[in-house]
Write a protein that holds these residues in place. Structure first.
Motif, PDB file in Angstrom:
ATOM      1  N   MET A   4       0.834  -1.190   0.000  1.00  0.00           N
ATOM      2  CA  MET A   4       0.000   0.000   0.000  1.00  0.00           C
ATOM      3  C   MET A   4       0.878   1.253   0.000  1.00  0.00           C
ATOM      4  O   MET A   4       0.635   2.188  -0.765  1.00  0.00           O
ATOM      5  N   TYR A   5       1.899   1.272   0.851  1.00  0.00           N
ATOM      6  CA  TYR A   5       2.789   2.433   0.904  1.00  0.00           C
ATOM      7  C   TYR A   5       3.503   2.631  -0.429  1.00  0.00           C
ATOM      8  O   TYR A   5       3.709   3.762  -0.865  1.00  0.00           O
ATOM      9  N   SER A   6       3.865   1.541  -1.093  1.00  0.00           N
ATOM     10  CA  SER A   6       4.507   1.645  -2.404  1.00  0.00           C
ATOM     11  C   SER A   6       3.568   2.279  -3.422  1.00  0.00           C
ATOM     12  O   SER A   6       3.975   3.141  -4.211  1.00  0.00           O
ATOM     13  N   GLU A   7       2.310   1.855  -3.400  1.00  0.00           N
ATOM     14  CA  GLU A   7       1.327   2.410  -4.334  1.00  0.00           C
ATOM     15  C   GLU A   7       1.082   3.893  -4.060  1.00  0.00           C
ATOM     16  O   GLU A   7       1.040   4.706  -4.983  1.00  0.00           O
ATOM     17  N   GLU A  26       6.849  14.228   7.953  1.00  0.00           N
ATOM     18  CA  GLU A  26       7.026  12.970   8.675  1.00  0.00           C
ATOM     19  C   GLU A  26       6.148  11.863   8.102  1.00  0.00           C
ATOM     20  O   GLU A  26       6.528  10.690   8.140  1.00  0.00           O
ATOM     21  N   ILE A  27       5.001  12.204   7.531  1.00  0.00           N
ATOM     22  CA  ILE A  27       4.156  11.192   6.892  1.00  0.00           C
ATOM     23  C   ILE A  27       4.800  10.717   5.601  1.00  0.00           C
ATOM     24  O   ILE A  27       4.872   9.515   5.339  1.00  0.00           O
ATOM     25  N   ILE A  28       5.290  11.653   4.793  1.00  0.00           N
ATOM     26  CA  ILE A  28       5.972  11.277   3.549  1.00  0.00           C
ATOM     27  C   ILE A  28       7.181  10.404   3.854  1.00  0.00           C
ATOM     28  O   ILE A  28       7.399   9.363   3.222  1.00  0.00           O
ATOM     29  N   SER A  29       7.948  10.794   4.833  1.00  0.00           N
ATOM     30  CA  SER A  29       9.128  10.027   5.227  1.00  0.00           C
ATOM     31  C   SER A  29       8.738   8.625   5.682  1.00  0.00           C
ATOM     32  O   SER A  29       9.385   7.640   5.325  1.00  0.00           O
ATOM     33  N   TYR A  30       7.684   8.547   6.469  1.00  0.00           N
ATOM     34  CA  TYR A  30       7.224   7.245   6.964  1.00  0.00           C
ATOM     35  C   TYR A  30       6.816   6.335   5.804  1.00  0.00           C
ATOM     36  O   TYR A  30       7.173   5.151   5.784  1.00  0.00           O
ATOM     37  N   ILE A  31       6.096   6.873   4.846  1.00  0.00           N
ATOM     38  CA  ILE A  31       5.690   6.086   3.678  1.00  0.00           C
ATOM     39  C   ILE A  31       6.916   5.600   2.922  1.00  0.00           C
ATOM     40  O   ILE A  31       7.010   4.427   2.557  1.00  0.00           O
ATOM     41  N   GLU A  32       7.867   6.488   2.686  1.00  0.00           N
ATOM     42  CA  GLU A  32       9.074   6.114   1.946  1.00  0.00           C
ATOM     43  C   GLU A  32       9.889   5.055   2.679  1.00  0.00           C
ATOM     44  O   GLU A  32      10.439   4.138   2.063  1.00  0.00           O
ATOM     45  N   GLN A  33       9.972   5.146   3.990  1.00  0.00           N
ATOM     46  CA  GLN A  33      10.753   4.186   4.776  1.00  0.00           C
ATOM     47  C   GLN A  33      10.067   2.828   4.890  1.00  0.00           C
ATOM     48  O   GLN A  33      10.742   1.818   5.065  1.00  0.00           O
ATOM     49  N   ASN A  34       8.749   2.801   4.793  1.00  0.00           N
ATOM     50  CA  ASN A  34       8.013   1.566   5.035  1.00  0.00           C
ATOM     51  C   ASN A  34       7.424   0.923   3.791  1.00  0.00           C
ATOM     52  O   ASN A  34       6.745  -0.096   3.888  1.00  0.00           O
ATOM     53  N   LYS A  35       7.694   1.484   2.627  1.00  0.00           N
ATOM     54  CA  LYS A  35       7.191   0.878   1.393  1.00  0.00           C
ATOM     55  C   LYS A  35       8.051  -0.330   1.030  1.00  0.00           C
ATOM     56  O   LYS A  35       9.185  -0.474   1.502  1.00  0.00           O
ATOM     57  N   ASP A  36       7.505  -1.191   0.190  1.00  0.00           N
ATOM     58  CA  ASP A  36       8.242  -2.331  -0.335  1.00  0.00           C
ATOM     59  C   ASP A  36       9.137  -1.819  -1.457  1.00  0.00           C
ATOM     60  O   ASP A  36       8.657  -1.423  -2.514  1.00  0.00           O
ATOM     61  N   TYR A  39       8.819  -3.522  -4.944  1.00  0.00           N
ATOM     62  CA  TYR A  39       7.534  -3.501  -5.647  1.00  0.00           C
ATOM     63  C   TYR A  39       7.376  -2.179  -6.374  1.00  0.00           C
ATOM     64  O   TYR A  39       7.452  -1.112  -5.777  1.00  0.00           O
ATOM     65  N   LYS A  40       7.190  -2.233  -7.670  1.00  0.00           N
ATOM     66  CA  LYS A  40       6.989  -1.037  -8.487  1.00  0.00           C
ATOM     67  C   LYS A  40       5.554  -1.073  -9.017  1.00  0.00           C
ATOM     68  O   LYS A  40       5.244  -1.794  -9.963  1.00  0.00           O
ATOM     69  N   PRO A  41       4.660  -0.326  -8.378  1.00  0.00           N
ATOM     70  CA  PRO A  41       3.263  -0.327  -8.819  1.00  0.00           C
ATOM     71  C   PRO A  41       3.118   0.209 -10.241  1.00  0.00           C
ATOM     72  O   PRO A  41       3.889   1.072 -10.674  1.00  0.00           O
ATOM     73  N   LYS A  42       2.131  -0.336 -10.942  1.00  0.00           N
ATOM     74  CA  LYS A  42       1.839   0.135 -12.289  1.00  0.00           C
ATOM     75  C   LYS A  42       0.555   0.946 -12.222  1.00  0.00           C
ATOM     76  O   LYS A  42      -0.520   0.409 -12.017  1.00  0.00           O
ATOM     77  N   ILE A  43       0.706   2.236 -12.377  1.00  0.00           N
ATOM     78  CA  ILE A  43      -0.442   3.133 -12.337  1.00  0.00           C
ATOM     79  C   ILE A  43      -0.843   3.461 -13.766  1.00  0.00           C
ATOM     80  O   ILE A  43      -0.021   3.906 -14.563  1.00  0.00           O
ATOM     81  N   ASN A  44      -2.096   3.204 -14.070  1.00  0.00           N
ATOM     82  CA  ASN A  44      -2.622   3.494 -15.392  1.00  0.00           C
ATOM     83  C   ASN A  44      -3.054   4.962 -15.423  1.00  0.00           C
ATOM     84  O   ASN A  44      -4.108   5.320 -14.924  1.00  0.00           O
ATOM     85  N   LEU A  55      -4.922   0.977  -8.238  1.00  0.00           N
ATOM     86  CA  LEU A  55      -4.427   0.927  -6.864  1.00  0.00           C
ATOM     87  C   LEU A  55      -5.329   0.044  -6.007  1.00  0.00           C
ATOM     88  O   LEU A  55      -6.513  -0.103  -6.287  1.00  0.00           O
ATOM     89  N   SER A  56      -4.754  -0.503  -4.948  1.00  0.00           N
ATOM     90  CA  SER A  56      -5.538  -1.296  -3.999  1.00  0.00           C
ATOM     91  C   SER A  56      -6.535  -0.394  -3.280  1.00  0.00           C
ATOM     92  O   SER A  56      -6.369   0.832  -3.215  1.00  0.00           O
ATOM     93  N   SER A  57      -7.553  -1.005  -2.702  1.00  0.00           N
ATOM     94  CA  SER A  57      -8.544  -0.210  -1.960  1.00  0.00           C
ATOM     95  C   SER A  57      -7.901   0.459  -0.749  1.00  0.00           C
ATOM     96  O   SER A  57      -8.302   1.560  -0.365  1.00  0.00           O
ATOM     97  N   ASP A  58      -6.899  -0.169  -0.145  1.00  0.00           N
ATOM     98  CA  ASP A  58      -6.204   0.452   0.990  1.00  0.00           C
ATOM     99  C   ASP A  58      -5.454   1.710   0.551  1.00  0.00           C
ATOM    100  O   ASP A  58      -5.474   2.732   1.231  1.00  0.00           O
ATOM    101  N   ALA A  59      -4.780   1.644  -0.591  1.00  0.00           N
ATOM    102  CA  ALA A  59      -4.063   2.810  -1.100  1.00  0.00           C
ATOM    103  C   ALA A  59      -5.047   3.924  -1.454  1.00  0.00           C
ATOM    104  O   ALA A  59      -4.792   5.100  -1.152  1.00  0.00           O
ATOM    105  N   LEU A  60      -6.158   3.572  -2.066  1.00  0.00           N
ATOM    106  CA  LEU A  60      -7.171   4.583  -2.391  1.00  0.00           C
ATOM    107  C   LEU A  60      -7.720   5.232  -1.125  1.00  0.00           C
ATOM    108  O   LEU A  60      -7.973   6.438  -1.100  1.00  0.00           O
ATOM    109  N   ALA A  61      -7.887   4.437  -0.074  1.00  0.00           N
ATOM    110  CA  ALA A  61      -8.385   4.984   1.193  1.00  0.00           C
ATOM    111  C   ALA A  61      -7.389   5.990   1.771  1.00  0.00           C
ATOM    112  O   ALA A  61      -7.786   7.047   2.266  1.00  0.00           O
ATOM    113  N   LEU A  62      -6.118   5.690   1.697  1.00  0.00           N
ATOM    114  CA  LEU A  62      -5.112   6.610   2.216  1.00  0.00           C
ATOM    115  C   LEU A  62      -5.052   7.888   1.383  1.00  0.00           C
ATOM    116  O   LEU A  62      -4.960   8.991   1.925  1.00  0.00           O
TER     117      LEU A  62
END
Length: 108
Positions: A4-7, A26-36, A39-44, A55-62
């Motif tokens: 989700m963080y990667s997406e 700090e949120i951006i940093s947290y996402i960058e530190q905790n993403k996979d 994993y390189k998401p493919k965004i259309n 994107l996953s429903s979790d990523a859309l929710a965020l």
């Protein structure tokens, strides 16, 4: 949560600095530190409906949370609160992010 963080990270970079700069660092940093990192998401980006972007429903929710908290004016925020209030799955995903983010901050 790493996928989700990667997406979310990928979409934020696609949207650009105008959006990224409105989110606390700090949120951006947290996402960058905790993403996979593997994993390189493919965004259309040729889709006109946001929910079909790939994107996953979790990523859309965020992203919906970021939209509500950081990217909208007060009038739009009130309208979105009414819309988002009826979405149980997104609320659960958001609760998971907040718990993970808060836990991550306290672990440092």
């Amino acid at each position: 949560m790493e996928l989700m963080y990667s997406e979310v990270d990928e979409l934020l970079h696609y949207l650009g600095d105008a959006y990224i700069d409105k989110i606390p660092k700090e949120i951006i940093s947290y996402i960058e530190q905790n993403k996979d990192k593997n994993y390189k998401p493919k965004i259309n980006n040729h889709i006109y409906k946001f929910e079909d972007i790939g994107l996953s429903s979790d990523a859309l929710a965020l992203i919906a949370y970021f939209n509500l908290e950081f990217w909208t004016d007060e009038k739009t925020k009130q309208e979105l609160n009414e819309t988002y209030g009826c979405c149980q799955q997104e609320a659960v995903a958001l609760d998971l992010f907040i718990a993970d983010f808060n836990g991550g901050l306290y672990d440092r």
